[in-house]
Design a protein around this motif. Structure first.
Motif, PDB file in Angstrom:
ATOM      1  N   ALA A 238       0.834  -1.208   0.000  1.00 18.79           N
ATOM      2  CA  ALA A 238       0.000   0.000   0.000  1.00 18.79           C
ATOM      3  C   ALA A 238       0.868   1.258   0.000  1.00 18.79           C
ATOM      4  N   GLU A 239       1.977   1.252   0.723  1.00 14.88           N
ATOM      5  CA  GLU A 239       2.867   2.420   0.738  1.00 14.88           C
ATOM      6  C   GLU A 239       3.461   2.668  -0.641  1.00 14.88           C
ATOM      7  N   LEU A 240       3.829   1.591  -1.343  1.00 12.60           N
ATOM      8  CA  LEU A 240       4.359   1.751  -2.699  1.00 12.60           C
ATOM      9  C   LEU A 240       3.283   2.310  -3.627  1.00 12.60           C
ATOM     10  N   VAL A 241       2.033   1.846  -3.471  1.00 12.78           N
ATOM     11  CA  VAL A 241       0.936   2.369  -4.287  1.00 12.78           C
ATOM     12  C   VAL A 241       0.733   3.859  -4.017  1.00 12.78           C
ATOM     13  N   VAL A 242       0.733   4.256  -2.751  1.00 13.69           N
ATOM     14  CA  VAL A 242       0.573   5.667  -2.402  1.00 13.69           C
ATOM     15  C   VAL A 242       1.693   6.495  -3.022  1.00 13.69           C
ATOM     16  N   TYR A 243       2.923   6.004  -2.923  1.00 13.14           N
ATOM     17  CA  TYR A 243       4.066   6.748  -3.468  1.00 13.14           C
ATOM     18  C   TYR A 243       3.945   6.897  -4.985  1.00 13.14           C
ATOM     19  N   ARG A 244       3.616   5.805  -5.686  1.00 10.86           N
ATOM     20  CA  ARG A 244       3.536   5.855  -7.148  1.00 10.86           C
ATOM     21  C   ARG A 244       2.397   6.744  -7.621  1.00 10.86           C
ATOM     22  N   ILE A 245       1.257   6.709  -6.923  1.00 12.84           N
ATOM     23  CA  ILE A 245       0.139   7.563  -7.328  1.00 12.84           C
ATOM     24  C   ILE A 245       0.472   9.026  -7.060  1.00 12.84           C
ATOM     25  N   ALA A 246       1.129   9.320  -5.944  1.00 15.89           N
ATOM     26  CA  ALA A 246       1.568  10.693  -5.690  1.00 15.89           C
ATOM     27  C   ALA A 246       2.570  11.138  -6.752  1.00 15.89           C
ATOM     28  N   GLN A 247       3.470  10.251  -7.130  1.00 11.76           N
ATOM     29  CA  GLN A 247       4.462  10.561  -8.159  1.00 11.76           C
ATOM     30  C   GLN A 247       3.791  10.859  -9.499  1.00 11.76           C
ATOM     31  N   GLU A 248       2.847  10.010  -9.886  1.00  8.86           N
ATOM     32  CA  GLU A 248       2.151  10.212 -11.160  1.00  8.86           C
ATOM     33  C   GLU A 248       1.282  11.471 -11.111  1.00  8.86           C
ATOM     34  N   GLY A 249       0.635  11.706  -9.961  1.00  3.57           N
ATOM     35  CA  GLY A 249      -0.196  12.904  -9.839  1.00  3.57           C
ATOM     36  C   GLY A 249       0.609  14.186  -9.970  1.00  3.57           C
ATOM     37  N   LEU A 250       1.767  14.253  -9.306  1.00  2.82           N
ATOM     38  CA  LEU A 250       2.615  15.444  -9.413  1.00  2.82           C
ATOM     39  C   LEU A 250       3.196  15.591 -10.814  1.00  2.82           C
ATOM     40  N   THR A 251       3.525  14.462 -11.448  1.00  3.66           N
ATOM     41  CA  THR A 251       4.029  14.521 -12.818  1.00  3.66           C
ATOM     42  C   THR A 251       2.972  15.088 -13.762  1.00  3.66           C
ATOM     43  N   ASN A 252       1.718  14.669 -13.587  1.00  2.00           N
ATOM     44  CA  ASN A 252       0.635  15.199 -14.424  1.00  2.00           C
ATOM     45  C   ASN A 252       0.432  16.695 -14.188  1.00  2.00           C
ATOM     46  N   VAL A 253       0.575  17.139 -12.945  1.00  3.05           N
ATOM     47  CA  VAL A 253       0.463  18.566 -12.659  1.00  3.05           C
ATOM     48  C   VAL A 253       1.540  19.340 -13.411  1.00  3.05           C
ATOM     49  N   ALA A 254       2.777  18.834 -13.350  1.00  2.00           N
ATOM     50  CA  ALA A 254       3.883  19.518 -14.018  1.00  2.00           C
ATOM     51  C   ALA A 254       3.695  19.559 -15.530  1.00  2.00           C
ATOM     52  N   ARG A 255       3.116  18.507 -16.099  1.00  3.99           N
ATOM     53  CA  ARG A 255       2.988  18.430 -17.555  1.00  3.99           C
ATOM     54  C   ARG A 255       1.785  19.171 -18.107  1.00  3.99           C
ATOM     55  N   ARG A 296      -5.425   3.902 -11.432  1.00  2.00           N
ATOM     56  CA  ARG A 296      -6.626   3.163 -11.050  1.00  2.00           C
ATOM     57  C   ARG A 296      -6.298   1.686 -10.811  1.00  2.00           C
ATOM     58  N   GLU A 297      -5.444   1.116 -11.635  1.00  2.00           N
ATOM     59  CA  GLU A 297      -5.068  -0.285 -11.445  1.00  2.00           C
ATOM     60  C   GLU A 297      -4.337  -0.475 -10.126  1.00  2.00           C
ATOM     61  N   ARG A 298      -3.454   0.443  -9.792  1.00  2.00           N
ATOM     62  CA  ARG A 298      -2.738   0.340  -8.514  1.00  2.00           C
ATOM     63  C   ARG A 298      -3.705   0.461  -7.333  1.00  2.00           C
ATOM     64  N   ALA A 299      -4.651   1.395  -7.438  1.00  2.00           N
ATOM     65  CA  ALA A 299      -5.628   1.556  -6.354  1.00  2.00           C
ATOM     66  C   ALA A 299      -6.455   0.289  -6.187  1.00  2.00           C
ATOM     67  N   LEU A 300      -6.819  -0.336  -7.303  1.00  2.00           N
ATOM     68  CA  LEU A 300      -7.631  -1.547  -7.247  1.00  2.00           C
ATOM     69  C   LEU A 300      -6.890  -2.675  -6.541  1.00  2.00           C
ATOM     70  N   LEU A 301      -5.562  -2.704  -6.672  1.00  2.00           N
ATOM     71  CA  LEU A 301      -4.773  -3.783  -6.064  1.00  2.00           C
ATOM     72  C   LEU A 301      -4.909  -3.822  -4.547  1.00  2.00           C
ATOM     73  N   ILE A 302      -5.033  -2.673  -3.917  1.00  2.00           N
ATOM     74  CA  ILE A 302      -5.071  -2.624  -2.454  1.00  2.00           C
ATOM     75  C   ILE A 302      -6.481  -2.318  -1.948  1.00  2.00           C
ATOM     76  N   GLY A 303      -7.473  -2.379  -2.841  1.00  2.00           N
ATOM     77  CA  GLY A 303      -8.846  -2.118  -2.424  1.00  2.00           C
ATOM     78  C   GLY A 303      -9.111  -0.674  -2.086  1.00  2.00           C
TER      79      GLY A 303
END
Length: 329
Positions: A238-255, A296-303
């Motif tokens: 779950a911590e890895l999922v949180v980190y990756r989603i935060a990473q992708e979210g910030l990347t989308n903001v920058a782009r 969304r796939e990562r979120a689904l993995l941890i419910g």
């Protein structure tokens, strides 16, 4: 575990056929009985005064038949709507199985099919994401151990060359040395983004702080952090999922967002531990690309439940709610 419904001896088609026969038979039987016991009579040939009575009787029979059939077939309308909107990345969209008569088996079978497809997709996504993380770690090691070391050797060679070079070449060699040093820093940053070693060593909060700091360096947006340190145990996955989603979210903001302010928060709320990335960018309709579908796939993995809101001109908010087990006293 959800109790499985017993399989009906009749197929859904047979059950539906039987229901239609019963409804139509009931309507016409009631119509015949009403005609038999009522004072109304029909002459041969039919008189003009009897035509309105026959017309009204036929209309009542057709109306009763239509109402009963409409109520009986209503689950098919809901089932068709669910088929059109269903998305395996937005789970638990199901039809109620109670009160649907002979179509209950059809609804239950469709719900079971969705359960099976979601489970299979979740398993496949878990394998794919595990392979992706393994590949990222391999690339990060190669960047750090091979390319990073090679650039370090080049830097040492350039330092010696600068010391031995004539005065007129030293400035040019010094510029090359700074360029190589900058490339080495970029390689290390890429390796760190690919493999969040800090997540294993220092934990999730420190990793999110570092992620926000890196984002602040490569973007003009001001980052506000609200990261609670005392949170329930989430687990490594779950911590890895949180980190990756935060990473992708910030990347989308920058782009894409063109934002000047970004809020990154991780805190305890009634629906669990919630990660939120909110910006004041342009917002508007979103096209879900591979990045968002990966989230969304990562979120689904941890419910977890991932929601993305992006009103026009109101910025974009990514919200991930991770359910947590109640703490034992």
């Amino acid at each position: 575990m959800k109790e499985r419904r017993p399989v009906s001896a009749r197929s859904p088609a047979q059950a539906l056929f039987r229901r239609l026969i019963v409804i139509n038979g009931l309507v016409f039987t009631v119509g015949t009985l009403v005609l038999a016991v009522s004072p109304a009579t029909v002459s041969a040939p039919v008189l003009l005064t009897e035509i309105p009575v026959l017309t009204i009787g036929l209309a009542l029979m057709l109306s009763a038949n239509a109402v009963l059939l409409r109520r009986s077939l209503a689950p098919l309308v809901a089932l068709t709507a669910l088929m059109q909107r269903v998305d395996l990345l937005r789970s638990r969209d199901r039809l109620a199985e109670s009160g649907n008569g002979d179509l209950t088996d059809v609804v239950a079978t469709f719900n079971a099919m969705l359960d099976r497809l979601e489970a299979e997709r979740s398993t496949a996504a878990a394998h794919a994401l595990a392979a992706q993380e393994g590949e990222r770690q391999r690339i990060a090691r190669e960047l750090h151990d091979e390319i990073g070391q090679s650039l370090t050797v080049v830097l040492l060679g350039l330092k010696r060359a600068v010391d031995l070079a004539p005065e007129e070449l030293r400035e040019e060699l010094h510029n090359i040395q700074e360029t190589v040093r900058g490339s080495l820093d970029e390689v290390r940053q890429v390796a760190r983004r690919l493999r969040p070693g800090m997540l294993e060593d220092l934990g999730l909060i420190a990793s999110l702080n570092a992620l926000a700091a890196d984002f602040g360096e490569m973007s003009d947006a001001h980052v506000t952090r609200r990261l609670e340190s005392h949170l329930p145990e989430l687990g490594e996955e779950a911590e890895l999922v949180v980190y990756r989603i935060a990473q992708e979210g910030l990347t989308n903001v920058a782009r894409h967002a063109r934002a000047t302010k970004v809020e990154l928060s991780l805190c305890r709320q009634p629906d669990g531990v919630v990660l939120k990335i909110a910006d004041n960018g342009r917002g508007g309709p979103m096209t879900e690309g591979t990045g968002v579908r990966g989230m969304r796939e990562r979120a689904l993995l941890i419910g977890a439940r991932l929601t993305i809101t992006s009103p026009p001109g109101g910025g974009t908010t990514v919200r991930l709610a991770i359910p947590v087990r109640p703490e034992r006293n």
